[in-house]
Write an enzyme that holds these catalytic residues in place. Structure first.
Site, PDB file in Angstrom:
ATOM      1  N   GLY A  14       0.834  -1.198   0.000  1.00 21.98           N
ATOM      2  CA  GLY A  14       0.000   0.000   0.000  1.00 21.98           C
ATOM      3  C   GLY A  14       0.869   1.247   0.000  1.00 21.98           C
ATOM      4  O   GLY A  14       1.799   1.363   0.799  1.00 21.98           O
ATOM      5  N   GLY A  16      -0.430   4.665  -0.084  1.00 13.92           N
ATOM      6  CA  GLY A  16      -1.265   5.855   0.093  1.00 13.92           C
ATOM      7  C   GLY A  16      -0.557   6.848   0.999  1.00 13.92           C
ATOM      8  O   GLY A  16       0.667   6.871   1.059  1.00 13.92           O
ATOM      9  N   VAL A  18      -0.264   6.943   4.265  1.00 14.91           N
ATOM     10  CA  VAL A  18       0.537   6.337   5.324  1.00 14.91           C
ATOM     11  C   VAL A  18       1.745   5.614   4.724  1.00 14.91           C
ATOM     12  O   VAL A  18       2.873   5.786   5.175  1.00 14.91           O
ATOM     13  CB  VAL A  18      -0.312   5.382   6.188  1.00 14.91           C
ATOM     14  CG1 VAL A  18       0.533   4.802   7.322  1.00 14.91           C
ATOM     15  CG2 VAL A  18      -1.537   6.100   6.746  1.00 14.91           C
ATOM     16  N   GLY A  19       1.489   4.821   3.676  1.00 12.12           N
ATOM     17  CA  GLY A  19       2.570   4.073   3.042  1.00 12.12           C
ATOM     18  C   GLY A  19       3.679   4.983   2.541  1.00 12.12           C
ATOM     19  O   GLY A  19       4.871   4.701   2.730  1.00 12.12           O
ATOM     20  N   LYS A 207     -12.535   0.038  16.362  1.00  9.23           N
ATOM     21  CA  LYS A 207     -11.519   0.393  17.355  1.00  9.23           C
ATOM     22  C   LYS A 207     -11.968  -0.022  18.760  1.00  9.23           C
ATOM     23  O   LYS A 207     -11.153  -0.475  19.569  1.00  9.23           O
ATOM     24  CB  LYS A 207     -11.222   1.883  17.274  1.00  9.23           C
ATOM     25  CG  LYS A 207     -10.519   2.242  15.961  1.00  9.23           C
ATOM     26  CD  LYS A 207     -10.578   3.731  15.659  1.00  9.23           C
ATOM     27  CE  LYS A 207      -9.835   4.067  14.369  1.00  9.23           C
ATOM     28  NZ  LYS A 207     -10.079   5.464  13.937  1.00  9.23           N
ATOM     29  N   GLY A 309      -4.150  10.678   9.750  1.00  9.52           N
ATOM     30  CA  GLY A 309      -3.203  11.423   8.935  1.00  9.52           C
ATOM     31  C   GLY A 309      -2.000  10.573   8.613  1.00  9.52           C
ATOM     32  O   GLY A 309      -1.636   9.669   9.385  1.00  9.52           O
TER      33      GLY A 309
END
Lengths: 441, 441
Positions: A14, A16, A18-19, A207, A309
């Site tokens: 991934g 995106g 974060v990646g 969560k 984020g």
């Protein structure tokens, strides 16, 4: 331990927000990471849906074959940042079965398939870390599993979804309607095109399942979590909340309840609730997250920070990567899934909370008494009542609004009361039913 | 992992508030602890100064020979809760040399002898944990060493001493003098008979040294920490702080500074400082502790909770005990001391902060200009000035008070300025010099 140790091979699935940030940190902090791990960290490949030379990374690192990457012999740790449950689940299982340690930020997956994934990690004797799955950069999983490992957690209550907290904060600050605040959040990029997972509480429920599992050593899935979203919270609710000295927050609550016979059960639930302004969660605003943990010996702890984020989430991911890599170098494993307690999960009907009920009524004598009687019949004790006259668009009196705040009552008793109120002739409409959290009984 | 694993033997050195609570938890939560560890935890002995049958524990567990207890063959983990640096240091070294894992809450020792103890733990390949040494129940050490292991910490700022925070909170709330607030805190048991270690900032400095060591992978001792206590903070300072929209807190600050050439150094310091009311540390009151961590990717995180007391501290100790015990059962070790960065520690003179200076002056024309000139000469830029007339006991005018708030300046420049001001004829007295933290430049 020296840097001459064999490099630790990393695959990132991934690319995106974060990646990309994870890849950036691996490059920018290579020397620091190597010193902390005791061996250099080497990026072997990045799994993407589209291989192209405009992704900001060397194109030869990219592959669409995530399964093959997850199984590659020179990969020690797989970082899963693809998002949805599938194909992430399959890729993680492949990695674990091939003896790779896994770090993931995938809350939906961890709230659904923990058991299967934990077992696969156990079988392979590798680490499965997921600090980034709850509350982004805020360390919550590690404090609960390690720092509080010698204590007894009573309650975890958190603001764990930034999108809904942004919307509710805006409604509180500006008096905006839910629709307007959502539109604003979408325009600013705080809400996704389809905001369902956030505003209906699915993200927070995932969560809550993870937090409850860890806090109470019991396997809890998202399906076990009672869930209400924020779509029915109105500007009037915020006005009433203010009058009562409260804010309204979407809370994820995990609680351990003990009955008179000493039997324990747990509750995991997500709903918007009134929170008194002097409670630490009341002033957590905007896209921030916070988690309050109450434990027998530790008392009340609060963890606060950025819950989403690219960079904050990448911080949590990289903490897990360094720990998993250190374990590869030193030998040893992090904490395993702990589900020995297997406490029963209580249906919401049995959970006692305080309630706020707002209704429009006919403005004539005896109405308040009739309303109060319905609460009394079901032994729902009233703590506070506010009644105010209403005027129609022409300025003429058109009934009254009654707001009732109760002491603790079960969801079942309250639901019956609300049904009965709705049937009363003098009640024109039930405007809202919200819970009140964070106060004495 | 089953409970049929060989028991883990525990020795507790010290039976004060924390020790008693640790012993209580080991008994009350035996089944839970065994399930979490994978083996039962068995208390082999308790080191005390006085063996008697009124200590609330079986007398045959007690011994005054802590050295022998720390070395006993059936002990796997030694929990050191005796307090002062000696004999704690000797007992811990004995334990480590005999291959025991060690858990300690001893901040003074960890801030002085970390190197020696860490090396002994390294040699013996055992764990040395000390979460309880900083901020009691609040997980701080583990988040810094593990959760943020993949990030770069820029700054740690905390309220880490409950006694001084209780005193300063009382001064802020009631307008009391330092002396009255201290007397009150002593009467209520929040301050010790000899409060020096707290009010002069030694306790906070020890914690700052530990936090700086961990955050910046550099060995920092208490002697490296610049330290000012709260004994000179006055009711007038609080009045001025209020007028400036601030509270006054004793802060422990650890910072990584990078100069124009990219060279890094660190600063560790403890002093009372003005903190703007909208900063999260400004509203941490009473005996509570809080630590704010700023990291490159994570952004700002805050950890909040009870920083002292038997039960909260015991919670942190027991978390460490469970982790050390798990490592004994599973194999593996927790994080070692990380001091690879070895960043130089900057003397306070080079550290730029903002300042608040309060002085009494003659009330005549030209005084403000003369005062301002002294700041200007040393390139200390003034952000805000307040001047107010004063009256004596008979109600007659008797000069004026000037409060100056500066932009960022080095301690060296400010000290020179203050010396020059004191030499001015028009300046009657320098009342206080405090720093201002938590604001933009």
């Amino acid at each position: 331990m020296t840097e001459s140790n064999k490099p630790i091979g990393l695959a990132v699935l991934g690319l995106g927000n974060v990646g990309s940030e994870v890849v950036r940190i691996i490059e920018a902090s290579a020397a620091d990471l190597a010193a902390r791990i005791g061996a250099p960290l080497e990026l072997r490949g990045i799994g993407v849906r589209r291989v192209a030379d405009d992704r900001g990374v060397p194109i030869d690192l990219l592959t669409t074959d995530v399964e093959a990457l997850a199984a590659r012999e020179d990969v020690d740790i797989v970082v899963e940042l693809m998002g949805p449950v599938e194909p992430a689940r399959k890729a993680i299982l492949t990695a674990l079965e091939h003896g790779k340690s896994v770090v993931t930020a995938n809350k939906a997956l961890m709230a659904q398939s923990t058991g299967e994934l934990a077992q696969a990690a156990e079988n392979a004797k590798v680490d499965l870390y997921f600090e980034a799955a709850v509350a982004g950069a805020i360390p919550v999983i590690r404090p609960l599993t390690q720092s509080l490992a010698g204590d007894s957690v009573l309650r975890v209550a958190g603001i764990v979804n930034g999108t809904t907290n942004y919307i509710l904060s805006a409604m509180n600050d500006t008096g905006a309607s839910y629709e307007d605040a959502l539109a604003d959040a979408s325009a600013l990029g705080y809400a996704e095109a389809d905001p369902t997972a956030d505003v209906e509480g699915y993200d927070a429920a995932a969560k809550a399942a993870i937090l409850a599992s860890i806090a109470f050593h019991t396997r809890v899935t998202a399906d076990d979590v009672y869930r209400e979203g924020i779509t029915k919270v109105s500007a009037e609710d915020f006005a009433s909340a203010k009058a009562l000295g409260c804010n309204i927050k979407l809370l994820a609550i995990c609680e351990r309840l003990t009955n008179d016979e000493g039997q324990q059960r747990i509750s995991a639930r997500v709903y918007p609730a009134l929170v008194p302004l002097d409670h630490p969660l009341a002033s957590v605003n905007g896209a921030f997250n916070a988690v309050v943990v109450e434990a027998e010996a530790a008392g009340r702890l609060m963890f606060y920070g950025q819950g989403a984020g690219g960079a904050p989430t990448a911080s949590a991911v990289m903490g897990d990567v360094v720990m998993a890599a250190r374990n590869r170098v030193q030998g040893g494993l992090g904490p395993r899934e702990s589900k020995y307690a297997q406490l029963p999960i209580s249906p919401i009907g049995f959970i006692p909370t305080r309630y706020y009920v707002s209704m429009n009524v006919a403005d004539r004598p005896g109405v308040l008494s009739a309303v109060a009687a319905e609460f009394g019949k079901r032994e729902v004790s009233i703590a506070e009542v506010r009644q105010e006259g209403m005027v129609d668009e022409g300025g003429q009196p058109c009934g009254a609004r009654i707001v009732v705040v109760t002491h603790r009552a079960t969801d079942a008793a309250l639901s019956e009361t609300v049904d009965a109120l709705a049937d009363l002739d003098v009640v024109q409409s039930i405007n809202s039913v919200l819970r009140l959290e964070g106060t004495p009984e």
